[in-house]
Design a protein around this motif. Structure first.
Motif, PDB file in Angstrom:
ATOM      1  N   ASN A 271      39.273  29.614  42.892  1.00  0.00           N
ATOM      2  CA  ASN A 271      39.318  28.487  43.809  1.00  0.00           C
ATOM      3  C   ASN A 271      39.051  28.852  45.256  1.00  0.00           C
ATOM      4  O   ASN A 271      39.107  27.994  46.125  1.00  0.00           O
ATOM      5  N   LEU A 272      38.797  30.125  45.537  1.00  0.00           N
ATOM      6  CA  LEU A 272      38.530  30.547  46.904  1.00  0.00           C
ATOM      7  C   LEU A 272      37.122  30.113  47.310  1.00  0.00           C
ATOM      8  O   LEU A 272      36.172  30.276  46.560  1.00  0.00           O
TER       9      LEU A 272
ATOM     10  N   ALA B 211      37.447  30.885  55.035  1.00  0.00           N
ATOM     11  CA  ALA B 211      37.847  30.953  53.631  1.00  0.00           C
ATOM     12  C   ALA B 211      39.009  29.984  53.450  1.00  0.00           C
ATOM     13  O   ALA B 211      39.934  29.948  54.256  1.00  0.00           O
ATOM     14  N   ASP B 212      38.905  29.191  52.410  1.00  0.00           N
ATOM     15  CA  ASP B 212      39.992  28.281  52.071  1.00  0.00           C
ATOM     16  C   ASP B 212      40.007  28.083  50.565  1.00  0.00           C
ATOM     17  O   ASP B 212      39.266  28.735  49.841  1.00  0.00           O
ATOM     18  N   VAL B 213      40.862  27.200  50.103  1.00  0.00           N
ATOM     19  CA  VAL B 213      40.956  26.917  48.678  1.00  0.00           C
ATOM     20  C   VAL B 213      40.182  25.639  48.396  1.00  0.00           C
ATOM     21  O   VAL B 213      40.399  24.613  49.051  1.00  0.00           O
ATOM     22  N   LYS B 214      39.266  25.703  47.439  1.00  0.00           N
ATOM     23  CA  LYS B 214      38.472  24.521  47.062  1.00  0.00           C
ATOM     24  C   LYS B 214      39.374  23.374  46.665  1.00  0.00           C
ATOM     25  O   LYS B 214      40.438  23.564  46.086  1.00  0.00           O
TER      26      LYS B 214
ATOM     27  N   PRO C  16      41.814  20.368  50.944  1.00  0.00           N
ATOM     28  CA  PRO C  16      41.504  20.382  52.370  1.00  0.00           C
ATOM     29  C   PRO C  16      42.731  20.362  53.277  1.00  0.00           C
ATOM     30  O   PRO C  16      42.643  20.693  54.441  1.00  0.00           O
ATOM     31  N   GLN C  17      43.900  20.007  52.757  1.00  0.00           N
ATOM     32  CA  GLN C  17      45.104  19.960  53.585  1.00  0.00           C
ATOM     33  C   GLN C  17      45.724  21.333  53.783  1.00  0.00           C
ATOM     34  O   GLN C  17      46.547  21.532  54.652  1.00  0.00           O
ATOM     35  N   GLN C  18      45.339  22.277  52.951  1.00  0.00           N
ATOM     36  CA  GLN C  18      45.923  23.622  53.034  1.00  0.00           C
ATOM     37  C   GLN C  18      45.379  24.380  54.245  1.00  0.00           C
ATOM     38  O   GLN C  18      44.254  24.184  54.662  1.00  0.00           O
ATOM     39  N   ALA C  19      46.180  25.256  54.769  1.00  0.00           N
ATOM     40  CA  ALA C  19      45.770  26.089  55.898  1.00  0.00           C
ATOM     41  C   ALA C  19      44.602  26.977  55.495  1.00  0.00           C
ATOM     42  O   ALA C  19      44.418  27.290  54.319  1.00  0.00           O
ATOM     43  N   LEU C  20      43.822  27.388  56.472  1.00  0.00           N
ATOM     44  CA  LEU C  20      42.728  28.309  56.222  1.00  0.00           C
ATOM     45  C   LEU C  20      43.283  29.683  55.896  1.00  0.00           C
ATOM     46  O   LEU C  20      44.307  30.102  56.431  1.00  0.00           O
ATOM     47  N   LEU C  21      42.594  30.410  55.037  1.00  0.00           N
ATOM     48  CA  LEU C  21      43.056  31.732  54.612  1.00  0.00           C
ATOM     49  C   LEU C  21      42.468  32.849  55.458  1.00  0.00           C
ATOM     50  O   LEU C  21      43.045  33.924  55.548  1.00  0.00           O
ATOM     51  N   GLY C  22      41.307  32.612  56.052  1.00  0.00           N
ATOM     52  CA  GLY C  22      40.681  33.639  56.868  1.00  0.00           C
ATOM     53  C   GLY C  22      39.423  33.127  57.515  1.00  0.00           C
ATOM     54  O   GLY C  22      38.958  32.018  57.225  1.00  0.00           O
TER      55      GLY C  22
ATOM     56  N   GLY D 256      32.998  39.469  64.735  1.00  0.00           N
ATOM     57  CA  GLY D 256      34.168  39.192  65.561  1.00  0.00           C
ATOM     58  C   GLY D 256      34.969  38.056  64.970  1.00  0.00           C
ATOM     59  O   GLY D 256      34.617  37.513  63.919  1.00  0.00           O
ATOM     60  N   THR D 257      36.026  37.682  65.649  1.00  0.00           N
ATOM     61  CA  THR D 257      36.886  36.597  65.197  1.00  0.00           C
ATOM     62  C   THR D 257      37.176  36.768  63.703  1.00  0.00           C
ATOM     63  O   THR D 257      37.025  35.860  62.911  1.00  0.00           O
ATOM     64  N   PHE D 258      37.551  37.982  63.348  1.00  0.00           N
ATOM     65  CA  PHE D 258      37.806  38.332  61.951  1.00  0.00           C
ATOM     66  C   PHE D 258      39.304  38.393  61.718  1.00  0.00           C
ATOM     67  O   PHE D 258      39.997  39.182  62.345  1.00  0.00           O
ATOM     68  N   CYS D 259      39.789  37.526  60.844  1.00  0.00           N
ATOM     69  CA  CYS D 259      41.215  37.574  60.542  1.00  0.00           C
ATOM     70  C   CYS D 259      41.494  36.944  59.178  1.00  0.00           C
ATOM     71  O   CYS D 259      40.705  36.169  58.659  1.00  0.00           O
ATOM     72  N   VAL D 260      42.638  37.326  58.661  1.00  0.00           N
ATOM     73  CA  VAL D 260      43.125  36.801  57.391  1.00  0.00           C
ATOM     74  C   VAL D 260      44.568  36.360  57.622  1.00  0.00           C
ATOM     75  O   VAL D 260      45.318  37.044  58.324  1.00  0.00           O
ATOM     76  N   ALA D 261      44.940  35.251  57.060  1.00  0.00           N
ATOM     77  CA  ALA D 261      46.317  34.773  57.176  1.00  0.00           C
ATOM     78  C   ALA D 261      47.247  35.864  56.659  1.00  0.00           C
ATOM     79  O   ALA D 261      47.032  36.424  55.579  1.00  0.00           O
TER      80      ALA D 261
END
Length: 98
Positions: free
Chosen positions: A3-4, A64-67, A70-76, A90-95
């Protein structure tokens, strides 16, 4: 993970991106390898800065999010800035929860 989803960021992602980026870079969380909290004070990014960044023609910001959630927070996220002969990452991050 099936689902990613990886997709190009859009204006509806702005608030979630600000939260994700500031959490990753400005939170003293043992799970965050990108924390700059002890080095730089204040927010890493705000909505205006992010809108300006996304408006640049040579920039692509992927999230990156979960398919189908859409209400879920972004993962990265990861930003690519294309120059004549190079690409800057740049602007590289993961929850940190991930």
């Amino acid at each position: 993970m099936k689902n990613l989803s990886l997709r190009t960021a859009n204006s509806s992602d702005i608030q979630k991106l600000v939260i994700l980026i500031n959490q990753a870079y400005r939170t003293n969380d043992s799970a965050s390898w990108t924390s700059e909290e002890g080095i730089v004070a204040g927010a890493r990014i705000n909505e205006q800065q992010l809108l300006h960044f996304l408006a640049q023609k040579n920039v692509r910001l992927f999230v990156a999010d979960v398919k189908d959630n859409p209400q879920q927070a972004l993962l990265g996220c990861i930003g690519l800035t294309f120059q004549q002969d190079t690409v800057e990452i740049g602007t590289f991050c993961v929850a940190s929860s991930w």
